[in-house]
Write a protein that holds these residues in place. Structure first.
Motif, PDB file in Angstrom:
ATOM      1  N   VAL A  62       9.677 -28.470  11.299  1.00 34.28           N
ATOM      2  CA  VAL A  62       9.524 -27.303  10.428  1.00 34.28           C
ATOM      3  C   VAL A  62      10.623 -27.187   9.381  1.00 34.28           C
ATOM      4  O   VAL A  62      10.458 -26.454   8.409  1.00 34.28           O
ATOM      5  N   ALA A  63      11.752 -27.873   9.563  1.00 32.33           N
ATOM      6  CA  ALA A  63      12.830 -27.798   8.576  1.00 32.33           C
ATOM      7  C   ALA A  63      13.781 -28.967   8.758  1.00 32.33           C
ATOM      8  O   ALA A  63      13.895 -29.522   9.845  1.00 32.33           O
ATOM      9  N   GLU A  64      14.430 -29.326   7.661  1.00 32.16           N
ATOM     10  CA  GLU A  64      15.504 -30.319   7.668  1.00 32.16           C
ATOM     11  C   GLU A  64      16.763 -29.619   7.173  1.00 32.16           C
ATOM     12  O   GLU A  64      16.759 -29.051   6.089  1.00 32.16           O
ATOM     13  N   VAL A  65      17.802 -29.638   7.970  1.00 31.47           N
ATOM     14  CA  VAL A  65      19.050 -28.978   7.597  1.00 31.47           C
ATOM     15  C   VAL A  65      20.003 -30.055   7.082  1.00 31.47           C
ATOM     16  O   VAL A  65      20.340 -30.987   7.801  1.00 31.47           O
ATOM     17  N   GLY A  70      28.755 -35.428   7.057  1.00 29.72           N
ATOM     18  CA  GLY A  70      28.098 -35.813   8.306  1.00 29.72           C
ATOM     19  C   GLY A  70      26.584 -35.725   8.201  1.00 29.72           C
ATOM     20  O   GLY A  70      26.032 -35.291   7.182  1.00 29.72           O
ATOM     21  N   PRO A  71      25.929 -36.137   9.248  1.00 29.06           N
ATOM     22  CA  PRO A  71      24.471 -36.131   9.216  1.00 29.06           C
ATOM     23  C   PRO A  71      23.905 -34.728   9.379  1.00 29.06           C
ATOM     24  O   PRO A  71      24.502 -33.865  10.019  1.00 29.06           O
TER      25      PRO A  71
END
Length: 96
Positions: A62-65, A70-71
């Protein structure tokens, strides 16, 4: 050592498998042939839903932060909660 799946003595390294054919958790060591063959099943994805906080085996992204250093990480929801979550804006759209 011998393979727990076929019982033959393994010449190479043994792979560790934690799920059996029925999907239950069971620690065993298998030879490379059994690990890459039909004896080994791919692990099912298991994630926690961001809304109801229950564990789901059918996660929906539902989301990419994104993070400055960093990753980043992905946010998942269960199939029941995913349609109820608001659509998150894309990070590149926020810059413009």
């Amino acid at each position: 050592m011998s393979c727990d799946a076929c019982g033959e003595a393994a010449a190479g390294p043994l792979a560790t498998v934690t799920t059996d054919a029925a999907g239950g958790v069971r620690h065993r060591t298998v030879c490379q042939g059994c690990a890459t063959g039909a004896a080994a099943r791919p692990r099912q994805p298991v994630r926690m839903c961001v809304r109801c906080e229950r564990i789901t085996s059918a996660p929906v992204l539902v989301a990419e932060v994104h993070q400055g250093t960093g990753p980043g990480f992905n946010v998942y929801a269960c199939p029941d909660c995913a349609p109820r979550l608001p659509e998150s804006p894309d990070a590149l759209d926020l810059l413009g």
